[in-house]
Design a protein around this motif. Sequence first.
Motif, mmCIF file in Angstrom:
data_model
loop_
_atom_site.group_PDB
_atom_site.id
_atom_site.type_symbol
_atom_site.label_atom_id
_atom_site.label_comp_id
_atom_site.label_asym_id
_atom_site.label_seq_id
_atom_site.Cartn_x
_atom_site.Cartn_y
_atom_site.Cartn_z
ATOM 1 N N GLU A 1 1.544 7.447 -4.370
ATOM 2 C CA GLU A 1 1.337 6.017 -4.158
ATOM 3 C C GLU A 1 -0.050 5.695 -3.614
ATOM 4 O O GLU A 1 -0.692 4.745 -4.066
ATOM 5 C CB GLU A 1 2.393 5.450 -3.211
ATOM 6 C CG GLU A 1 2.219 3.952 -2.962
ATOM 7 C CD GLU A 1 3.358 3.343 -2.170
ATOM 8 O OE1 GLU A 1 3.151 2.293 -1.538
ATOM 9 O OE2 GLU A 1 4.475 3.922 -2.181
ATOM 10 N N ARG B 1 -0.576 0.573 3.975
ATOM 11 C CA ARG B 1 -0.858 0.301 2.568
ATOM 12 C C ARG B 1 -2.091 1.033 2.069
ATOM 13 O O ARG B 1 -2.475 0.864 0.899
ATOM 14 C CB ARG B 1 -1.052 -1.209 2.360
ATOM 15 C CG ARG B 1 0.189 -2.034 2.674
ATOM 16 C CD ARG B 1 1.307 -1.734 1.693
ATOM 17 N NE ARG B 1 2.559 -2.371 2.072
ATOM 18 C CZ ARG B 1 3.688 -2.254 1.382
ATOM 19 N NH1 ARG B 1 3.716 -1.514 0.280
ATOM 20 N NH2 ARG B 1 4.792 -2.850 1.795
ATOM 21 N N SER B 2 -2.734 1.815 2.933
ATOM 22 C CA SER B 2 -3.931 2.557 2.523
ATOM 23 C C SER B 2 -4.053 3.806 3.387
ATOM 24 O O SER B 2 -3.395 3.929 4.432
ATOM 25 C CB SER B 2 -5.181 1.689 2.686
ATOM 26 O OG SER B 2 -5.407 1.397 4.056
ATOM 27 N N ARG C 1 8.857 4.780 2.544
ATOM 28 C CA ARG C 1 8.595 3.939 3.707
ATOM 29 C C ARG C 1 9.854 3.705 4.545
ATOM 30 O O ARG C 1 9.780 3.589 5.777
ATOM 31 C CB ARG C 1 8.024 2.591 3.259
ATOM 32 C CG ARG C 1 6.708 2.706 2.519
ATOM 33 C CD ARG C 1 6.204 1.340 2.063
ATOM 34 N NE ARG C 1 4.990 1.477 1.280
ATOM 35 C CZ ARG C 1 3.777 1.589 1.804
ATOM 36 N NH1 ARG C 1 3.642 1.580 3.117
ATOM 37 N NH2 ARG C 1 2.715 1.715 1.031
#
Length: 455
Positions: free
Chosen positions: A62, A120-121, A188
């Motif tokens: 991802e 998210r990163s 997650r």
Amino acid sequence: MSGPDSAVQAASPPGTAVPPAAPYARPDGKAWFVLVVLCFVYVLNFLDRQIISILAKPIQDELGITDGQLGRITGLYFALVYCILGIPVAWIADRTNRVKVLSFACAIWSAATLFCGLARSYPQLVVGRLAVGVGEAGGVPPSYAIISDYFPPGRRGTALALFNFGPPIGMALGVAFGASMAAAFDWRIAFISLGVVGITTALFVYFFVPEPEKGRLDAPPSAPAVEASAGKIPSAGSGFWSTIRMFFARPVLILTALASGAIQFVTYATLNFTTLFLMREKGMTLQELALYYSILLGVGVAAGMYVSGWLVDRFGQKSKVAYALVPAIGLAAAIPFFLGFVWAPGWPLALLFLIGPTFFNYFYLSPAVTLVQEEVRPDQRVLAGALLLLIMNLIGLGLGPTYLGMASDMFRVANPENSLQLAFYTLTPFYGLAVLLFLWLAHAIRKEEAQRTKP
């Protein structure tokens, strides 16, 4: 906890081993309750630490991170914060309420784990990982000292071995829970769920775990013992810097940390990349990992820790040389099994070989922790335990995964299909280094014991 009528207040002389407690000082139900709770906290500690490695494949897919980036976030970045903060936190815990320090630490690392699930990163994941390290810096050393004040000498090896079931249980649950959640939902969800459980556990520890009196189960030394030790073993006061000087001045303590760090270089590198290795190069799926690999980790590592703790409790009563020889023999036995695991063409045979390293690789931990706790005064135990973890984790956790990830990236240029396999092979010499250091430790223990028995 019940004990001798005269609870011991006096500390043993600086730098000397704590004498055996009275034979009637037996751990009661409260001690076992505390041990179970602290072991569960350790489960969460290790589970939160390892979940990112367990779910490396879906995270890589991802976020698009490389093996080298994975090695740094699971190794160097985490270890620097964890190790640097561990010393001041341990010094504070030695002088305050260790249970409260532990509960606050658990709340911090659990909240940080929850944050990692929202990342998210890669940079956001790094920030979350650093925060996990901040919290976990206050996790294990206070627990070592709390247990040492609930269990007398002669029983601490077994008690600390049972406490050290935390990592294998955490590994097993991490693989089973994390892989199952990632396969059914999303990686997650595993992070967020663990964070919520950890915060709840922190509140339980704060309100229901009693702080024990420091050193109440350690018998005071006799006058001859004090005189025999005078001038032969470096002394120290109870201050921060004096405890640090004492630790680094004693060959037994520093060699314990260096030998443990050498094998942790292998264990953390292997642990942090095994799930990725099994999936990418051995053909395992998340569902197969959740079932087979989790059972192997839970049973194998726990058995190794318990057996090694039992062995040093049994043979260490005559001489503490056993605290060094047990790990040396176990690690030497692990080498051929490790090579078989790396060589195996498929995951079923690889897992069969992996039973050996999973059992023997952790023969060092219970003896090392017990030896350090026995060799310092009660008011030095948290800081001494933190110094042990500082050296072990800077070498093992900080450098092991970082090295293996970089090696895999390097081999990947010419060998994209088996870069991790080639990188794993290069870990073999570190087994030999660890065995040699533990043999050196055995020599240092013999020398120190001989000094103590001189008239």
